[in-house]
Design a protein around this motif. Sequence first.
Motif, short mmCIF file in Angstrom:
data_model
loop_
_atom_site.label_atom_id
_atom_site.label_comp_id
_atom_site.label_asym_id
_atom_site.label_seq_id
_atom_site.Cartn_x
_atom_site.Cartn_y
_atom_site.Cartn_z
N VAL A 1 11.07 24.35 -15.30
CA VAL A 1 10.22 24.22 -13.95
C VAL A 1 10.61 22.71 -13.49
O VAL A 1 11.11 22.82 -12.19
CB VAL A 1 8.89 24.67 -14.40
CG1 VAL A 1 8.35 24.43 -13.01
CG2 VAL A 1 9.15 25.92 -14.78
N VAL B 1 11.34 26.48 -7.47
CA VAL B 1 10.24 26.05 -7.22
C VAL B 1 10.18 24.80 -6.33
O VAL B 1 9.09 24.15 -6.06
CB VAL B 1 9.35 25.64 -8.58
CG1 VAL B 1 9.18 26.82 -9.57
CG2 VAL B 1 9.96 24.37 -9.07
N MET C 1 1.07 23.83 -8.11
CA MET C 1 1.85 24.86 -7.64
C MET C 1 1.11 25.47 -6.41
O MET C 1 -0.13 26.17 -6.73
CB MET C 1 1.76 26.09 -8.77
CG MET C 1 2.38 25.44 -10.25
SD MET C 1 2.45 26.63 -11.38
CE MET C 1 0.82 27.18 -11.86
N LEU D 1 2.24 30.37 -4.36
CA LEU D 1 2.76 31.15 -5.37
C LEU D 1 3.23 32.53 -5.19
O LEU D 1 2.83 33.18 -4.16
CB LEU D 1 1.71 31.16 -6.47
CG LEU D 1 1.34 29.90 -7.24
CD1 LEU D 1 0.04 29.82 -7.96
CD2 LEU D 1 2.59 29.74 -8.38
N ASP E 1 6.59 33.89 -9.92
CA ASP E 1 6.30 32.85 -10.76
C ASP E 1 5.54 33.26 -11.99
O ASP E 1 5.01 32.30 -12.70
CB ASP E 1 5.34 31.84 -9.93
CG ASP E 1 6.28 31.28 -8.74
OD1 ASP E 1 5.84 31.22 -7.64
OD2 ASP E 1 7.28 30.81 -9.09
#
Length: 120
Positions: free
Chosen positions: A45, A63, A82, A85, A89
């Motif tokens: 990630v 991402v 984050m 979203l 995810d």
Amino acid sequence: VQLQACGGGLVQAGGSLRLSCAASGRTFNTMGWFRRAPGKEREFVARMWSRSSTYYAEYADSVKGRFSISRDNAKNTLNLQMNSLKPEDTAVYYCAARSSILPSGEYDYWGQGTQVTVSS
């Protein structure tokens, strides 16, 4: 050495979550986040490493622009903000650390994982 991740949960698509990983026992030059979605392989990630007092970050294409990795050296923690979203995810997120000073290569320490679920 322990890595303790927290901050996962259930959120609607478009929402935000912040994951944190507390490291104990030592400090690390390179730390990162990985995730494993149901039925899929674990994937990278984001990671952060330092060189000559400068911190660098790298993100998976999926991402970029939505997730942001950061470190709090005073608390020896790694964070993952984050935003925006998406249901894709959804995964168990793991923090990891390398024992080597070099930023590339295998990770030697892994946290227990924290579940992130994004509903549509």
